[in-house]
Design a protein around this motif. Structure first.
Motif, PDB file in Angstrom:
ATOM      1  N   PRO A  77     -23.011  23.489  54.788  1.00  0.00           N
ATOM      2  CA  PRO A  77     -24.128  22.750  54.179  1.00  0.00           C
ATOM      3  C   PRO A  77     -23.787  22.282  52.771  1.00  0.00           C
ATOM      4  O   PRO A  77     -23.159  23.014  51.996  1.00  0.00           O
ATOM      5  N   GLY A  78     -24.201  21.063  52.420  1.00  0.00           N
ATOM      6  CA  GLY A  78     -23.867  20.463  51.123  1.00  0.00           C
ATOM      7  C   GLY A  78     -24.494  21.191  49.944  1.00  0.00           C
ATOM      8  O   GLY A  78     -23.977  21.105  48.827  1.00  0.00           O
ATOM      9  N   ASP A  79     -25.619  21.927  50.181  1.00  0.00           N
ATOM     10  CA  ASP A  79     -26.277  22.589  49.052  1.00  0.00           C
ATOM     11  C   ASP A  79     -25.692  23.980  48.766  1.00  0.00           C
ATOM     12  O   ASP A  79     -26.196  24.704  47.903  1.00  0.00           O
ATOM     13  N   LEU A  80     -24.625  24.338  49.455  1.00  0.00           N
ATOM     14  CA  LEU A  80     -23.986  25.636  49.195  1.00  0.00           C
ATOM     15  C   LEU A  80     -23.246  25.553  47.856  1.00  0.00           C
ATOM     16  O   LEU A  80     -22.522  24.583  47.623  1.00  0.00           O
ATOM     17  N   PRO A  81     -23.418  26.551  46.958  1.00  0.00           N
ATOM     18  CA  PRO A  81     -22.704  26.490  45.670  1.00  0.00           C
ATOM     19  C   PRO A  81     -21.194  26.305  45.869  1.00  0.00           C
ATOM     20  O   PRO A  81     -20.636  26.827  46.837  1.00  0.00           O
ATOM     21  N   ALA A  82     -20.560  25.564  44.935  1.00  0.00           N
ATOM     22  CA  ALA A  82     -19.133  25.221  45.081  1.00  0.00           C
ATOM     23  C   ALA A  82     -18.266  26.475  45.214  1.00  0.00           C
ATOM     24  O   ALA A  82     -17.312  26.503  46.006  1.00  0.00           O
ATOM     25  N   TRP A  83     -18.611  27.546  44.464  1.00  0.00           N
ATOM     26  CA  TRP A  83     -17.759  28.744  44.518  1.00  0.00           C
ATOM     27  C   TRP A  83     -17.834  29.402  45.901  1.00  0.00           C
ATOM     28  O   TRP A  83     -16.846  29.960  46.384  1.00  0.00           O
ATOM     29  N   GLN A  84     -18.982  29.277  46.553  1.00  0.00           N
ATOM     30  CA  GLN A  84     -19.099  29.862  47.898  1.00  0.00           C
ATOM     31  C   GLN A  84     -18.310  29.039  48.917  1.00  0.00           C
ATOM     32  O   GLN A  84     -17.732  29.581  49.854  1.00  0.00           O
ATOM     33  N   HIS A  85     -18.285  27.725  48.709  1.00  0.00           N
ATOM     34  CA  HIS A  85     -17.446  26.852  49.537  1.00  0.00           C
ATOM     35  C   HIS A  85     -15.991  27.285  49.449  1.00  0.00           C
ATOM     36  O   HIS A  85     -15.301  27.438  50.452  1.00  0.00           O
ATOM     37  N   ARG A  86     -15.549  27.459  48.178  1.00  0.00           N
ATOM     38  CA  ARG A  86     -14.149  27.833  47.949  1.00  0.00           C
ATOM     39  C   ARG A  86     -13.859  29.210  48.526  1.00  0.00           C
ATOM     40  O   ARG A  86     -12.848  29.432  49.185  1.00  0.00           O
ATOM     41  N   ALA A  87     -14.789  30.157  48.279  1.00  0.00           N
ATOM     42  CA  ALA A  87     -14.591  31.535  48.766  1.00  0.00           C
ATOM     43  C   ALA A  87     -14.491  31.539  50.292  1.00  0.00           C
ATOM     44  O   ALA A  87     -13.648  32.239  50.872  1.00  0.00           O
ATOM     45  N   ALA A  88     -15.343  30.726  50.951  1.00  0.00           N
ATOM     46  CA  ALA A  88     -15.297  30.669  52.420  1.00  0.00           C
ATOM     47  C   ALA A  88     -13.939  30.126  52.875  1.00  0.00           C
ATOM     48  O   ALA A  88     -13.294  30.695  53.760  1.00  0.00           O
ATOM     49  N   GLY A  89     -13.480  29.037  52.217  1.00  0.00           N
ATOM     50  CA  GLY A  89     -12.193  28.435  52.602  1.00  0.00           C
ATOM     51  C   GLY A  89     -11.044  29.421  52.445  1.00  0.00           C
ATOM     52  O   GLY A  89     -10.265  29.637  53.387  1.00  0.00           O
ATOM     53  N   VAL A  90     -10.976  30.055  51.261  1.00  0.00           N
ATOM     54  CA  VAL A  90      -9.863  30.978  50.984  1.00  0.00           C
ATOM     55  C   VAL A  90      -9.916  32.168  51.952  1.00  0.00           C
ATOM     56  O   VAL A  90      -8.897  32.573  52.525  1.00  0.00           O
ATOM     57  N   SER A  91     -11.115  32.732  52.166  1.00  0.00           N
ATOM     58  CA  SER A  91     -11.179  33.934  53.000  1.00  0.00           C
ATOM     59  C   SER A  91     -10.890  33.602  54.464  1.00  0.00           C
ATOM     60  O   SER A  91     -10.285  34.405  55.167  1.00  0.00           O
ATOM     61  N   HIS A  92     -11.252  32.396  54.906  1.00  0.00           N
ATOM     62  CA  HIS A  92     -10.961  32.055  56.302  1.00  0.00           C
ATOM     63  C   HIS A  92      -9.461  31.851  56.513  1.00  0.00           C
ATOM     64  O   HIS A  92      -8.912  32.315  57.517  1.00  0.00           O
ATOM     65  N   VAL A  93      -8.794  31.220  55.543  1.00  0.00           N
ATOM     66  CA  VAL A  93      -7.329  31.075  55.651  1.00  0.00           C
ATOM     67  C   VAL A  93      -6.672  32.463  55.655  1.00  0.00           C
ATOM     68  O   VAL A  93      -5.778  32.746  56.472  1.00  0.00           O
ATOM     69  N   ALA A  94      -7.152  33.344  54.765  1.00  0.00           N
ATOM     70  CA  ALA A  94      -6.575  34.695  54.690  1.00  0.00           C
ATOM     71  C   ALA A  94      -6.822  35.461  55.997  1.00  0.00           C
ATOM     72  O   ALA A  94      -5.948  36.195  56.471  1.00  0.00           O
ATOM     73  N   LEU A  95      -8.005  35.288  56.586  1.00  0.00           N
ATOM     74  CA  LEU A  95      -8.296  35.964  57.866  1.00  0.00           C
ATOM     75  C   LEU A  95      -7.325  35.500  58.947  1.00  0.00           C
ATOM     76  O   LEU A  95      -6.760  36.320  59.674  1.00  0.00           O
ATOM     77  N   TYR A  96      -7.135  34.183  59.036  1.00  0.00           N
ATOM     78  CA  TYR A  96      -6.189  33.665  60.033  1.00  0.00           C
ATOM     79  C   TYR A  96      -4.789  34.227  59.779  1.00  0.00           C
ATOM     80  O   TYR A  96      -4.110  34.669  60.706  1.00  0.00           O
ATOM     81  N   ALA A  97      -4.354  34.193  58.512  1.00  0.00           N
ATOM     82  CA  ALA A  97      -2.998  34.654  58.186  1.00  0.00           C
ATOM     83  C   ALA A  97      -2.823  36.118  58.604  1.00  0.00           C
ATOM     84  O   ALA A  97      -1.830  36.483  59.242  1.00  0.00           O
ATOM     85  N   LEU A  98      -3.820  36.957  58.275  1.00  0.00           N
ATOM     86  CA  LEU A  98      -3.694  38.381  58.613  1.00  0.00           C
ATOM     87  C   LEU A  98      -3.816  38.619  60.113  1.00  0.00           C
ATOM     88  O   LEU A  98      -3.197  39.536  60.651  1.00  0.00           O
ATOM     89  N   LEU A  99      -4.611  37.792  60.779  1.00  0.00           N
ATOM     90  CA  LEU A  99      -4.754  37.968  62.237  1.00  0.00           C
ATOM     91  C   LEU A  99      -3.474  37.576  62.972  1.00  0.00           C
ATOM     92  O   LEU A  99      -3.275  37.948  64.122  1.00  0.00           O
ATOM     93  N   PHE A 100      -2.604  36.803  62.293  1.00  0.00           N
ATOM     94  CA  PHE A 100      -1.259  36.565  62.836  1.00  0.00           C
ATOM     95  C   PHE A 100      -0.318  37.696  62.412  1.00  0.00           C
ATOM     96  O   PHE A 100       0.386  38.281  63.212  1.00  0.00           O
ATOM     97  N   LEU A 101      -0.338  37.969  61.096  1.00  0.00           N
ATOM     98  CA  LEU A 101       0.655  38.893  60.529  1.00  0.00           C
ATOM     99  C   LEU A 101       0.555  40.307  61.106  1.00  0.00           C
ATOM    100  O   LEU A 101       1.572  40.911  61.467  1.00  0.00           O
ATOM    101  N   VAL A 102      -0.668  40.841  61.180  1.00  0.00           N
ATOM    102  CA  VAL A 102      -0.826  42.256  61.557  1.00  0.00           C
ATOM    103  C   VAL A 102      -0.338  42.520  62.989  1.00  0.00           C
ATOM    104  O   VAL A 102       0.495  43.418  63.192  1.00  0.00           O
ATOM    105  N   PRO A 103      -0.785  41.740  63.995  1.00  0.00           N
ATOM    106  CA  PRO A 103      -0.245  42.032  65.338  1.00  0.00           C
ATOM    107  C   PRO A 103       1.241  41.727  65.476  1.00  0.00           C
ATOM    108  O   PRO A 103       1.943  42.437  66.201  1.00  0.00           O
ATOM    109  N   ILE A 104       1.746  40.701  64.752  1.00  0.00           N
ATOM    110  CA  ILE A 104       3.191  40.420  64.839  1.00  0.00           C
ATOM    111  C   ILE A 104       3.979  41.605  64.270  1.00  0.00           C
ATOM    112  O   ILE A 104       4.956  42.070  64.858  1.00  0.00           O
TER     113      ILE A 104
END
Ligand code: HEM
Length: 185
Positions: A77-104
């Motif tokens: 949603p466009g009314d989400l504060p910018a820092w929450q947008h960024r936090a969501a982006g960074v944490s989702h990339v980190a989740l994907y990275a760890l979901l690859f790294l840990v089982p590998i």
């Protein structure tokens, strides 16, 4: 009520919730099975579950990443504060990275250590890594710290989902919930 067009597609939601259930089972199983004094039969059952379901998770994250690449989610949603947008982006990339790294790392730890992964052995899939105690030790350390980081990130992810679903009630939670409701393929 969220705009239905901003929701994740049904396939994305099914993979998300299947992975959520499996990962939430993997963490306590992984911690419990390495506790000293655990009964042998219970330990064997937990190892069997952890290694074999872990490989399924690895396949699921590959599938999920490919599906996301083909079907990018709608913007937040466009009314989400910018820092929450960024936090969501960074944490989702980190989740994907760890979901690859840990089982590998788990896979390498087991294979390099010379242990079986029963379903892969049964299917006749050969080991993709050489037998090496040094490599197994490195992979074990990566798996251990990666697992801790993943558990912390998942806790933050659940807190953020609850914040959207209970406090903000801005439709972000319903983009991914429920798993089965119809929308897209
Ligand atoms: C998302 C997937 C996974 C998660 C979240 C996960 C998490 C964990 C955690 C939290 C531990 C306990 C760490 C410790 O106290 O030492 C652990 C241990 C372990 N995991 Fe996983 N794991 C995953 C996938 C896998 C896979 C795919 C394999 C192998 C095929 C695997 C093999 C192992 C082994 C062998 C141990 C025991 C470590 C040792 O002491 O050697 N894991 N895992």
């Amino acid at each position: 009520m969220p705009n239905p067009d901003t929701r994740y597609r049904r396939t994305a939601r099914l993979i998300h919730w299947a992975m959520a259930i499996l990962v939430l089972g993997m963490i306590p199983a992984g911690v419990a099975m390495v506790q000293p004094g655990i009964e042998r039969s219970v330990q064997n059952a937990l190892f069997l579950f952890h290694k074999n379901v872990g490989v399924v998770l690895l396949l699921l994250i590959v599938l999920r990443a490919l599906y996301r690449w083909r079907h990018p989610p709608a913007p937040l949603p466009g009314d989400l504060p910018a820092w929450q947008h960024r936090a969501a982006g960074v944490s989702h990339v980190a989740l994907y990275a760890l979901l690859f790294l840990v089982p590998i790392a788990g896979y390498i730890r087991v294979m390099a250590g010379g242990f079986p992964i029963e379903t892969l052995d049964w299917l006749g899939v050969p080991s993709l890594v050489p037998r090496s105690d040094a490599l197994a030790e490195v992979a074990k350390t990566v798996h251990y710290f990666g697992g801790i980081a993943l558990a912390l990130l998942i806790a933050t992810h659940i807190a953020a989902a609850a914040y959207h679903g209970i406090i903000r009630r801005d439709g972000v939670f319903s983009r991914m919930w429920p798993p089965f409701a119809k929308h897209g393929g």
